[in-house]
Design a protein around this motif. Structure first.
Motif, mmCIF file in Angstrom:
data_model
loop_
_atom_site.group_PDB
_atom_site.id
_atom_site.type_symbol
_atom_site.label_atom_id
_atom_site.label_comp_id
_atom_site.label_asym_id
_atom_site.label_seq_id
_atom_site.Cartn_x
_atom_site.Cartn_y
_atom_site.Cartn_z
ATOM 1 N N PHE A 1 -68.100 -44.992 7.794
ATOM 2 C CA PHE A 1 -68.645 -43.613 7.950
ATOM 3 C C PHE A 1 -70.081 -43.283 7.094
ATOM 4 O O PHE A 1 -70.841 -42.821 7.419
ATOM 5 C CB PHE A 1 -67.980 -42.592 7.866
ATOM 6 C CG PHE A 1 -67.673 -42.003 6.389
ATOM 7 C CD1 PHE A 1 -66.394 -42.264 5.718
ATOM 8 C CD2 PHE A 1 -68.347 -41.205 5.933
ATOM 9 C CE1 PHE A 1 -66.321 -41.776 4.612
ATOM 10 C CE2 PHE A 1 -68.340 -40.484 4.480
ATOM 11 C CZ PHE A 1 -67.174 -41.064 3.767
ATOM 12 N N THR B 1 -56.107 -35.000 0.985
ATOM 13 C CA THR B 1 -56.975 -36.073 0.930
ATOM 14 C C THR B 1 -57.013 -37.048 2.017
ATOM 15 O O THR B 1 -57.588 -37.535 2.447
ATOM 16 C CB THR B 1 -56.971 -36.399 -0.663
ATOM 17 O OG1 THR B 1 -55.715 -36.948 -0.899
ATOM 18 C CG2 THR B 1 -57.499 -35.725 -1.598
ATOM 19 N N LEU C 1 -51.728 -32.579 -2.128
ATOM 20 C CA LEU C 1 -53.241 -33.406 -2.602
ATOM 21 C C LEU C 1 -53.153 -34.675 -2.112
ATOM 22 O O LEU C 1 -53.995 -35.046 -1.033
ATOM 23 C CB LEU C 1 -53.326 -33.456 -4.099
ATOM 24 C CG LEU C 1 -54.450 -33.995 -4.332
ATOM 25 C CD1 LEU C 1 -55.643 -33.041 -4.011
ATOM 26 C CD2 LEU C 1 -54.673 -34.300 -6.103
ATOM 27 N N THR D 1 -69.492 -44.778 -0.895
ATOM 28 C CA THR D 1 -70.360 -44.241 0.247
ATOM 29 C C THR D 1 -71.795 -44.007 -0.489
ATOM 30 O O THR D 1 -72.021 -43.902 -1.731
ATOM 31 C CB THR D 1 -69.769 -42.835 0.658
ATOM 32 O OG1 THR D 1 -69.761 -41.966 -0.360
ATOM 33 C CG2 THR D 1 -68.545 -43.179 1.061
ATOM 34 N N SER E 1 -49.923 -40.358 -8.868
ATOM 35 C CA SER E 1 -49.565 -39.164 -9.712
ATOM 36 C C SER E 1 -49.974 -37.854 -8.738
ATOM 37 O O SER E 1 -49.449 -36.738 -8.997
ATOM 38 C CB SER E 1 -50.108 -38.890 -11.110
ATOM 39 O OG SER E 1 -51.434 -39.228 -10.984
ATOM 40 N N HIS F 1 -66.839 -31.872 9.518
ATOM 41 C CA HIS F 1 -67.372 -31.937 8.017
ATOM 42 C C HIS F 1 -68.184 -30.789 7.762
ATOM 43 O O HIS F 1 -68.098 -30.140 6.435
ATOM 44 C CB HIS F 1 -67.875 -33.307 7.612
ATOM 45 C CG HIS F 1 -66.761 -34.095 6.870
ATOM 46 N ND1 HIS F 1 -65.895 -34.657 7.662
ATOM 47 C CD2 HIS F 1 -66.478 -34.454 5.585
ATOM 48 C CE1 HIS F 1 -65.130 -35.521 6.725
ATOM 49 N NE2 HIS F 1 -65.527 -35.094 5.462
HETATM 50 N N1 LIG Z 1 -69.007 -38.590 -1.572
HETATM 51 C C1 LIG Z 1 -68.668 -38.517 -0.336
HETATM 52 O O1 LIG Z 1 -68.924 -39.323 0.633
HETATM 53 C C2 LIG Z 1 -67.498 -37.417 0.079
HETATM 54 C C3 LIG Z 1 -66.952 -37.490 1.212
HETATM 55 C C4 LIG Z 1 -65.995 -36.581 1.400
HETATM 56 C C5 LIG Z 1 -65.701 -35.621 0.504
HETATM 57 N N2 LIG Z 1 -66.601 -35.537 -0.529
HETATM 58 C C6 LIG Z 1 -66.272 -34.393 -1.654
HETATM 59 O O2 LIG Z 1 -65.353 -34.723 -2.498
HETATM 60 C C7 LIG Z 1 -64.589 -33.472 -3.017
HETATM 61 C C8 LIG Z 1 -63.136 -33.691 -2.934
HETATM 62 O O3 LIG Z 1 -62.797 -34.834 -3.731
HETATM 63 P P1 LIG Z 1 -61.324 -34.958 -3.633
HETATM 64 O O4 LIG Z 1 -60.603 -34.751 -2.366
HETATM 65 O O5 LIG Z 1 -61.130 -36.510 -4.245
HETATM 66 O O6 LIG Z 1 -60.314 -33.952 -4.648
HETATM 67 P P2 LIG Z 1 -60.973 -33.661 -6.241
HETATM 68 O O7 LIG Z 1 -61.688 -34.648 -6.779
HETATM 69 O O8 LIG Z 1 -61.923 -32.252 -6.027
HETATM 70 O O9 LIG Z 1 -59.557 -33.455 -6.890
HETATM 71 C C9 LIG Z 1 -58.920 -32.468 -6.427
HETATM 72 C C10 LIG Z 1 -57.622 -31.914 -7.557
HETATM 73 O O10 LIG Z 1 -56.878 -32.897 -7.565
HETATM 74 C C11 LIG Z 1 -56.829 -33.510 -9.108
HETATM 75 N N3 LIG Z 1 -56.313 -34.870 -8.893
HETATM 76 C C12 LIG Z 1 -57.229 -35.916 -8.674
HETATM 77 N N4 LIG Z 1 -56.673 -37.147 -8.824
HETATM 78 C C13 LIG Z 1 -55.143 -36.706 -9.076
HETATM 79 C C14 LIG Z 1 -54.335 -37.351 -9.327
HETATM 80 N N5 LIG Z 1 -54.211 -38.729 -9.199
HETATM 81 N N6 LIG Z 1 -52.984 -37.026 -9.909
HETATM 82 C C15 LIG Z 1 -53.041 -35.665 -10.018
HETATM 83 N N7 LIG Z 1 -54.029 -34.750 -9.670
HETATM 84 C C16 LIG Z 1 -55.163 -35.330 -9.252
HETATM 85 C C17 LIG Z 1 -58.097 -33.148 -9.759
HETATM 86 O O11 LIG Z 1 -57.864 -33.080 -11.106
HETATM 87 C C18 LIG Z 1 -58.325 -31.798 -8.913
HETATM 88 O O12 LIG Z 1 -57.750 -30.522 -9.748
HETATM 89 C C19 LIG Z 1 -65.132 -32.466 -2.017
HETATM 90 O O13 LIG Z 1 -66.370 -31.842 -2.797
HETATM 91 C C20 LIG Z 1 -65.768 -33.056 -0.920
HETATM 92 O O14 LIG Z 1 -66.951 -32.394 -0.216
HETATM 93 C C21 LIG Z 1 -67.542 -36.309 -0.906
#
Ligand SMILES: NC(=O)c1ccc[n+]([C@@H]2O[C@H](COP(=O)([O-])OP(=O)(O)OC[C@H]3O[C@@H](n4cnc5c(N)ncnc54)[C@H](O)[C@@H]3O)[C@@H](O)[C@H]2O)c1
Ligand SMILES: [Fe+2]
Length: 281
Positions: free
Chosen positions: A154, A93, A89, A49, A84, A163
């Motif tokens: 998006f 996600t 989560l 993105t 993992s 959002h």
């Molecule tokens: N850049 C964009 O276009 C965009 C779009 C939507 C959301 N976001 C932002 O992204 C952030 C959220 O990212 P996210 O949802 O990927 O979560 P994150 O990166 O915050 O990870 C959440 C938790 O999961 C753990 N984790 C990650 N991958 C793992 C795995 N494979 N196994 C075990 N644990 C794991 C991480 O260490 C962390 O503790 C928010 O700040 C959100 O606002 C960005």
């Protein structure tokens, strides 16, 4: 990935050393450093993105930076990297990705090319999220693909107030982004329905609903119900215990100022956003 994107931009555009100066559409001159992005969750699609989201802990707000210079050079989207993830989560996600696809499909700037990708993503996510939560290979693969497919869409058309509100909840209560999106999505769909012409029919069908014989009210409700059912099936709560009446003014004003708000299909206002937040209590 978002932190990495911000750092890469600042390294090559040092006049923006305060990350807060990059909020909104940032007028940077140079591309980021060479970046290989490897997602380990199936949700944000930040590897594809134009955005990154940063939390300003002092002001208790998350802000979105929009910049073509930040798109990674290479994305390695590998479901093994996501295997993992624990159930919660994976679920949250994945619901973030569904929120991207549905908000992207109904946002003001939506158009045919992005629509194709977003509809396909809705179908992939509806079909695969439950399996991914059970850590099945096919489910993981479908989610890795689905989140990426909507990311390509998006990123070009924008999102909406699910959002905006999710960013605010994340900043104030530390609610995980995907949980906040999942809780807001059906509430926002109900609010937006009247401004979405026949789009909820397509969403309902992409989620596996047979809409034969349904009138507009029925297929709109069916789309909302399908989203609610998926969210409940993967264990997302519907109420936010932390939410306090005295916080509503700040939450609503902050969500109204968010970069995703203008893309919402229905014109909104601070008072409406307050009422929508209240539905989480
Ligand atoms: N850049 C964009 O276009 C965009 C779009 C939507 C959301 N976001 C932002 O992204 C952030 C959220 O990212 P996210 O949802 O990927 O979560 P994150 O990166 O915050 O990870 C959440 C938790 O999961 C753990 N984790 C990650 N991958 C793992 C795995 N494979 N196994 C075990 N644990 C794991 C991480 O260490 C962390 O503790 C928010 O700040 C959100 O606002 C960005
Ligand atoms: Fe998101």
């Amino acid at each position: 990935m978002d932190t990495g994107k911000a750092i890469g931009i600042i390294v090559n555009n040092p006049e923006f050393a305060d990350v807060r100066s990059l909020e909104g559409v940032a007028p940077t001159k140079n591309r980021t450093v060479f970046t290989i992005a490897v997602p380990t969750t199936a949700g944000t699609a930040a590897e594809a993105t134009i955005n990154y989201v940063i939390t300003d802990v002092e002001k208790k707000r998350k802000f979105v930076c929009v910049d073509v210079n930040d798109i990674p050079d290479v994305a390695i989207v590998d479901p093994d990297m996501m295997s993992s993830m624990p159930k919660g989560l994976t679920a949250s996600t994945g619901m973030d990705a569904l929120t991207h696809a549905i908000e992207g499909y109904t946002t003001k700037a939506a158009w045919e090319l992005a629509d194709c990708l977003n509809l396909k993503a809705i179908e992939l996510i509806a079909k695969n999220l439950r399996g991914a939560v059970q850590n099945e290979d096919a489910g993981r693969e479908g989610m890795a693909l689905g989140q990426f497919v909507t990311g390509m869409a998006f990123s070009n058309v924008g999102l909406g107030i699910a959002h905006s509100m999710a960013h605010t909840l994340g900043a104030v209560y530390d609610t995980p982004h995907g949980v906040a999106c999942a809780m807001m999505l059906p509430i926002v769909m109900e609010y937006n329905a009247e401004c979405t012409s026949e789009k909820f029919k397509d969403i309902a069908e992409a989620m596996g609903v047979d809409t034969t014989g349904m009138d507009q009210a029925a297929y709109r409700q069916a789309a909302i119900d399908a989203v609610r059912k998926l969210s409940v099936d993967v264990g997302i709560p519907t109420k936010l215990e932390a939410l306090r009446e005295e916080d509503l003014d700040f939450l609503a004003e902050s969500a109204f100022a968010d970069a995703c708000c203008p893309g919402n299909p229905r014109e909104t206002c601070v008072e409406d956003l307050k009422n929508l937040f209240r539905k989480l209590m």
